[in-house]
Design an enzyme around this catalytic site. Structure first.
Site, PDB file in Angstrom:
ATOM      1  N   ARG A  94       0.951  -1.370  -0.173  1.00  0.00           N
ATOM      2  CA  ARG A  94       0.046  -0.232  -0.084  1.00  0.00           C
ATOM      3  C   ARG A  94       1.042   1.199  -0.171  1.00  0.00           C
ATOM      4  O   ARG A  94       0.739   2.085  -0.914  1.00  0.00           O
ATOM      5  CB  ARG A  94      -0.968   0.003   1.303  1.00  0.00           C
ATOM      6  CG  ARG A  94      -2.157  -1.021   0.907  1.00  0.00           C
ATOM      7  CD  ARG A  94      -2.883  -1.149   2.203  1.00  0.00           C
ATOM      8  NE  ARG A  94      -2.191  -1.671   3.418  1.00  0.00           N
ATOM      9  CZ  ARG A  94      -2.716  -1.642   4.791  1.00  0.00           C
ATOM     10  NH1 ARG A  94      -3.995  -1.254   4.912  1.00  0.00           N
ATOM     11  NH2 ARG A  94      -1.782  -1.856   5.662  1.00  0.00           N
ATOM     12  N   ASN A 134      -6.631  -2.791   1.748  1.00  0.00           N
ATOM     13  CA  ASN A 134      -6.379  -4.308   2.064  1.00  0.00           C
ATOM     14  C   ASN A 134      -7.735  -4.703   2.227  1.00  0.00           C
ATOM     15  O   ASN A 134      -8.614  -4.048   2.935  1.00  0.00           O
ATOM     16  CB  ASN A 134      -5.422  -4.825   3.125  1.00  0.00           C
ATOM     17  CG  ASN A 134      -3.949  -4.536   2.984  1.00  0.00           C
ATOM     18  OD1 ASN A 134      -3.675  -4.700   1.788  1.00  0.00           O
ATOM     19  ND2 ASN A 134      -3.329  -4.542   3.832  1.00  0.00           N
TER      20      ASN A 134
END
Length: 777
Positions: free
Chosen positions: A21, A39
Site C-alpha cells: 500500500r 487491503n
C-alpha cells in the site's frame, strides 16, 4: 476535467504485509493519479483517477516495480466513473467472508534496519525488534486477515508518537509497517534465571557473559525458543546434549557473519546466497576439517548446519559474542519446540541456565528451515520459517478446497484452493500430544486466514496414523485415501509442475502398502491420479517390528539370514549381539512380530550395522545418515545387486548386505564399504528404471522419499539416469521426505476430483467410467 478516467484495480498475490500500500501511494504520486488503496480479504484494492497514459503507466508499474517482498500474481482492471477526486490515500482495511489474500513469511532484517541497529545516533540503536515494510516478523505474529496491526500480536503494543508519525508518512519506509515499534513503545527484552526470577542489568550483555561462562541460554526467537551455547566449548555442548536428551543428533550453529560461516563449512555461491537471503534457513554444507567447534556439535556427520542471524535480536547476540554458537530447538527430545513463555519456563527449566525472552507473543510455532544445495538448487529437508506460508503454485486448479493431513512423522499439512497449495510449517512427529495439538490448531489457523473450508480431505492409508484418524473424524468433507509412496511421487510432480505419467522411484523408511505390507523401496508407474507398483526392493522381515527401526542390528540379522541362510559368518555385528541374535533370526523366519518390508531405509540400516557404524539409533534416519557420511568419494567399486526382471521387478538388497559382510571379513575400510554400497544400489536403480522404460516407453523419472535427501545417492542415480537419456525430476520447493507428503496428497485428491467431475458429465454407461469414492467404505 476533460480526458480524465477512473479505474478499479485488484491486485492478487503476496501483497499484504510487504509494504504494498505505501508503494502504491508513492507510485500514484509519481504518475500523477488520484484515488485510494486498501487491503481486504482478497488482496489489495485500488481506485485510481487520471489521464489514460498516466493510468497505464501506473498499472504497468504495479506489476513491474513491486516491493522486494511482494509477489504479484494477477492485476485486474475495470473502468468506472470519475469522481473528481484529488490526492491519493490509504483507506481502512475491509473484512469479508472471502479470504484470498496471502500472508508473507517472516523475513530477515533489511540493510537499512541493520544500519540503524548499530548506529548510536539512531533512536533504534540496539533495539532488538526493529523492522520496516521490507523486513521483519509476519507469519508467526499474524492472527487474521486482512493484514493490519490489530490482526497481529503487535496489537498488544500502542505506537508512540514518533512511530505513529513514521507509520503515517508516505515517504517513510515504515509507512504502514504493521510491526513498527521502538524502545519507547515496542516489546522489551528480559533475562531470567533458571528459577524464573529477573536478572538485573542489560539483558544482551549479561546473556553474552553467561554464554562465555559456558552456561546454556534459552532464547526466544521468531517462531519459538532456541537453546544456545558457544560452539567451541566442548563441556557446554556435552551438558546441553545430556540435559536435552539428544545424544547424537547434530546441532545447528549460528555464525556472526558470512566469513565466520565460511570458516566452519565449505560454501559454494548458491549456499552463500541462501545464508544471506531474506529467508535465512539453516544450510547443510561440508564441514571444514579445522572448524573451530566442539566435536560433539555434529558427531558422526561430515556436514554441519550453519545459519546467519535472522532477527535483530540474533544480530545483537552474535555481534557481542563474536563467535559461532549452537542454536538448537528449545525442546526435549521428541517434543515440539516451545513457543509460549510459561510453557518454555516449565519445560526448559531443567535444561537452560537462563532465559532471554520478550513480551511479543508468538502466534504460530515455526522451526528453522533446513536446506541442502543440490546442483545449484535448493533441496529442502525441512520447510518452515522464512518459507511458510508462501504458496506452492501448481498448473492444475483444485476443483474444490482440499485439506491434506500428511504423514505421521515430520508432519506437514496442506490446504489448497484455486491453483495454490499452502503447505504448512514443520509440525513434527504426531506421536507427541503437544505436537498433535499444534497440528489441529495449525489446520484451523490456515483454514481461517486463507479462507479454506475443505470439501475434500486427503489422508494416508495407514489406519493408525493420527493424521489419518483426524481425517476420519471429519464428517462433512469427502475423504480420499492416498497411498504413501504415490503421494511422494505426486509431490515431486507438483514440485516440478509436471502432469504426465512417470516412472517413480520412492525410497523412504516405510509406508503402508496396498497389499498390507510395509513398503519403502518402490518403483511405481504413476501420474497424479493413479499408480501401479512395477517393482520394489526385496521384502524382508523386521524382527521385533518397531524395535527393528530403533535397533538396526536386527535388520542386519534379517538380511544376513536372507543372504546366507544357516551359514552366516562370525561377523562383528553378530558377536556384538550374540545373546539376542538367534532369537531375532527366529522371529524373522517365523514371521512372529516381524512384518515384511521393502524399505530402502531398513536396507541402509542393515548395511550401517554390518559395517560397524550404527547398531542402535537415537533419532530417525541416523544409521543411514552416518553411513552416507562415511562414503569415500574416490571409491569406484560397486557391489553387485540382482534385479529380477519378472512381471514385478525385485531388487535383491540382501546381495548388497552380503557383499558388505564379505568386505568386513576381509578388513576393507568402512569408507570403501559405504561407497561400494551406494554405488551398487544406484546402479541397480538405474538398471531397473531402464527396464521399465523399455516396457512402458516412459522417458521421465521422478525421485522422491526421504532417502533422496542423501545427496550422494541422489547424484549417483540422477547422473546414471541422465547418461541413458532419461529426464529426471527431483525436489526443490518441498522436501522429498515426509514433509512433502501433504502436497502430494492434495494434488492426488484434486486430480481424482477432476476425473470424477468429468465422469459425472460423461454420457457413457457407468461401467465404462472411472469411479471416485466420495466416502471410505
Amino acid at each position: 476535467m476533460t480526458g480524465v478516467e477512473r479505474i478499479r484495480v485488484r491486485v492478487h498475490g503476496l501483497v499484504q504485509g510487504v509494504g504494498f500500500r505505501p508503494f502504491v501511494c508513492v507510485l500514484a504520486g509519481e504518475h500523477g493519479v488520484a484515488g485510494f488503496v486498501g487491503n481486504d480479504a482478497g488482496g489489495v484494492f485500488i481506485e485510481a483517477e487520471g489521464h489514460r497514459p498516466d493510468l497505464d503507466g501506473f498499472v504497468a508499474a504495479l506489476r513491474q516495480q513491486a516491493p522486494p517482498l511482494a509477489i504479484v500474481d494477477q492485476v485486474t482492471v475495470e473502468a468506472t466513473d470519475p469522481t473528481g477526486e484529488t490526492g491519493f490515500r490509504i483507506v481502512a482495511s475491509e473484512g469479508g467472508a472471502l479470504r484470498e489474500a496471502l500472508v508473507a513469511p517472516d523475513t530477515a532484517p533489511c540493510a537499512d534496519c541493520l544500519a540503524e541497529l548499530v548506529d548510536p545516533a539512531c533512536r533504534r540503536f540496539g533495539h532488538p525488534f526493529t523492522n520496516c515494510t521490507n523486513c521483519g516478523p509476519r507469519f508467526t505474529i499474524v492472527t487474521g486477515v486482512p493484514y493490519d496491526r490489530h490482526t497481529t500480536t503487535m496489537a498488544d503494543f500502542a505506537m508512540c508518537a514518533a512511530c505513529e508519525r513514521e507509520y503515517r508518512d508516505p515517504q517513510d519506509r515504515r509507512f504502514h509497517a504493521q510491526p513498527v515499534c521502538c524502545p519507547s513503545c515496542g516489546p522489551a527484552l528480559r533475562l531470567l534465571g533458571a528459577d524464573g526470577l529477573p536478572v538485573p542489568g542489560d539483558p544482551i550483555t549479561t546473556a553474552v557473559t553467561w554464554l562465555r561462562q559456558g552456561r546454556i541460554l534459552a532464547v526466544k526467537g521468531l517462531g519459538g525458543y532456541h537453546l544456545a551455547v558457544l560452539a567451541d566449548q566442548a563441556r557446554a555442548v556435552d551438558v546441553l546434549r545430556a540435559r536435552k536428551r539428544r545424544e547424537v543428533r547434530p546441532f545447528a550453529v549460528m555464525a556472526p557473519d558470512l566469513a565466520a560461516a565460511g570458516a566452519l563449512v565449505h560454501l559454494r555461491p548458491e549456499a552463500e546466497r541462501l545464508l544471506t537471503g531474506i529467508r535465512r534457513p539453516i544450510v547443510l554444507a561440508p564441514r571444514r576439517e579445522n572448524a573451530a567447534i566442539a566435536e560433539a556439535v555434529a558427531p558422526g556427520s561430515r556436514d554441519l548446519g550453519v545459519m546467519l542471524p535472522h532477527t535483530p535480536l540474533h544480530h545483537l547476540l552474535a555481534g557481542q559474542t563474536a563467535r559461532p554458537f549452537v542454536l538448537t530447538s528449545g525442546n526435549l527430545s521428541g517434543e515440539p519446540i516451545a513457543c509460549h513463555d510459561e510453557d518454555a519456563l516449565r519445560r526448559l527449566s531443567s535444561v537452560a541456565d537462563g532465559f532471554l525472552l520478550h513480551d511479543r507473543r508468538i502466534h504460530v510455532r515455526a522451526d528453522d528451515s533446513l536446506i541442502r544445495v543440490y546442483r545449484g538448487r535448493e533441496l529442502p529437508i525441512r520447510r518452515s520459517r522464512g518459507y511458510v506460508p508462501a504458496p506452492i503454485t501448481v498448473p492444475w486448479p483444485f476443483p474444490r478446497p482440499v485439506l491434506a493431513c500428511g504423514a505421521e512423522l515430520k508432519n506437514t499439512f496442506c490446504v489448497a484452493k484455486g491453483v495454490q497449495a499452502f503447505v504448512s510449517h514443520h509440525i513434527g512427529d504426531l506421536e507427541n500430544y503437544e505436537t498433535l495439538r499444534s497440528f489441529t490448531e495449525g489446520i484451523d489457523h490456515f483454514c481461517r486466514i486463507f479462507g479454506v473450508r475443505p470439501a475434500v480431505i486427503a489422508h494416508d492409508l495407514h489406519p493408525e496414523y493420527l493424521s489419518t484418524k483426524y481425517a476420519m473424524e471429519q464428517h462433512e468433507p469427502d475423504l480420499v485415501g492416498v497411498q504413501h509412496h504415490h503421494a511422494h511421487i505426486a509431490s515431486c510432480l507438483a514440485d516440478n509442475g509436471y502432469a504426465g505419467q512417470v516412472i517413480g522411484v520412492a525410497f523412504d523408511g516405510l509406508g503402508f502398502g496396498t497389499d498390507g505390507t510395509l513398503w519403502g523401496g518402490e518403483l511405481l508407474i504413476a501420474d497424479l491420479t493413479t499408480f501401479h507398483r512395477a517393482g520394489h526392493l526385496e521384502a524382508v522381515p523386521m524382527p521385533g517390528g518397531a524395535a527393528a527401526i530403533r535397533q538396526p542390528w536386527r535388520m542386519a540379522a534379517a538380511f544376513l539370514d536372507r543372504g546366507y541362510g544357516d551359514d552366516v559368518p562370525d561377523l562383528p555385528v553378530r558377536r556384538r549381539h550374540h545373546d539376542r541374535w538367534a532369537a531375532a533370526v527366529a522371529l524373522a523366519r517365523t514371521g512372529t512380530n516381524s512384518p515384511l518390508t521393502s524399505s530402502a531405509g531398513r536396507l541402509f540400516d542393515a548395511v550401517s550395522a554390518v559395517a560397524g557404524i550404527r547398531d542402535v539409533i537415537t533419532y530417525e534416519g541416523q544409521a543411514a545418515a552416518e553411513l552416507e557420511a562415511r562414503v569415500d568419494p574416490a571409491e569406484q567399486g560397486a557391489y553387485p545387486m540382482r534385479v529380477d526382471d519378472g512381471d514385478l521387478l525385485v531388487m535383491a538388497g540382501s546381495d548388497l548386505v552380503r557383499s558388505a559382510a564379505e568386505d568386513v571379513r576381509s578388513g576393507v575400510a568402512v569408507e570403501r564399504i559405504a561407497a561400494r554400497f551406494h554405488n551398487g544400489l544406484a546402479a541397480a536403480v538405474v538398471r531397473a528404471v531402464r527396464s521399465l522404460r523399455d516396457r512402458t516407453g516412459l522417458e521421465t523419472v521422478a525421485l522422491s522419499g526421504g532417502v533422496f535427501q542423501n545427496v550422494i545417492l541422489l547424484e549417483l542415480v540422477v547422473s546414471g539416469l541422465e547418461r541413458h537419456g532419461l529426464q529426471v525430476l527431483v525436489h526443490s520447493r518441498v522436501p522429498p521426505g515426509d514433509g512433502g507428503i501433504s502436497l502430494g496428497q492434495a494434488v492426488v485428491a484434486a486430480a481424482r476430483d477432476r476425473l470424477s467431475r468429468c465422469a459425472e458429465a460423461d454420457p457413457r454407461p457407468a461401467h465404462r467410467r472411472s469411479s471416485y469414492p466420495r466416502k471410505p467404505s
